[in-house]
Enzyme design. Structure first.
Site, PDB file in Angstrom:
ATOM      1  N   HIS A 292     -29.662  -0.252 -64.570  1.00  0.00           N
ATOM      2  CA  HIS A 292     -28.587  -0.720 -63.700  1.00  0.00           C
ATOM      3  C   HIS A 292     -27.266  -0.737 -64.449  1.00  0.00           C
ATOM      4  CE1 HIS A 292     -30.269  -4.361 -65.618  1.00  0.00           C
ATOM      5  NE2 HIS A 292     -29.092  -4.942 -65.455  1.00  0.00           N
TER       6      HIS A 292
ATOM      7  N   HIS B 297     -23.489  -2.654 -64.211  1.00  0.00           N
ATOM      8  CA  HIS B 297     -22.639  -3.686 -63.610  1.00  0.00           C
ATOM      9  C   HIS B 297     -21.239  -3.113 -63.434  1.00  0.00           C
ATOM     10  CE1 HIS B 297     -25.309  -7.211 -64.410  1.00  0.00           C
ATOM     11  NE2 HIS B 297     -25.740  -6.448 -65.406  1.00  0.00           N
TER      12      HIS B 297
END
Ligand SMILES: [Zn+2]
Length: 130
Positions: free
Chosen positions: A94, A96
């Site tokens: 992932h 951010h």
């Protein structure tokens, strides 16, 4: 993976404030934002971290990061968009995407749980610019 929260968000088993998706990736608001508009983008399929992704998927994910950054910045009025790849909490790739107004804001010690209504409103404003 059965117990991976991001796999569950990717396949819709766990709800999220979704901003955008295609067949391979989904972007949604972090429920513990550093600043309002703090977004996570993940591959829908389980990959341990971004550097384990194939070249094509890696490039496609960063193209999506770029596509999202403008609408997030417009919707939040932030001066900058910062990125963090860290992955200590969830072992599923992932990135951010964090709206920033001042140097030094990009710290998870500043993250606070968002009110559901605030997430919905922020999501609506960002999707409006997509
Ligand atoms: Zn996963």
């Amino acid at each position: 993976m059965d117990n991976c929260i991001f796999c569950k968000i990717g396949n819709g088993a766990v709800p999220s404030e979704k901003l955008w998706e295609d067949d391979k990736f989904i972007a949604f608001l972090d429920i513990n934002p550093i600043n309002p508009g703090h977004t996570l983008i993940i591959p829908k399929g389980h990959v341990e971290n971004v550097f384990a992704m194939g070249e094509g998927d890696y490039a496609a994910m960063f193209a999506a990061v770029k596509k999202l950054s403008g609408p997030i910045q417009k919707a939040t009025g932030a001066r900058r968009i910062g990125l963090v790849i860290e992955g200590f909490l969830v072992p599923h790739a992932h990135v951010h995407i964090v709206p920033l107004n001042h140097g030094g804001e990009l710290s998870f010690s500043r993250a606070k749980k968002a009110e559901p209504g605030d997430l919905m409103e922020t999501g609506r404003r960002i999707r409006h610019h997509l």
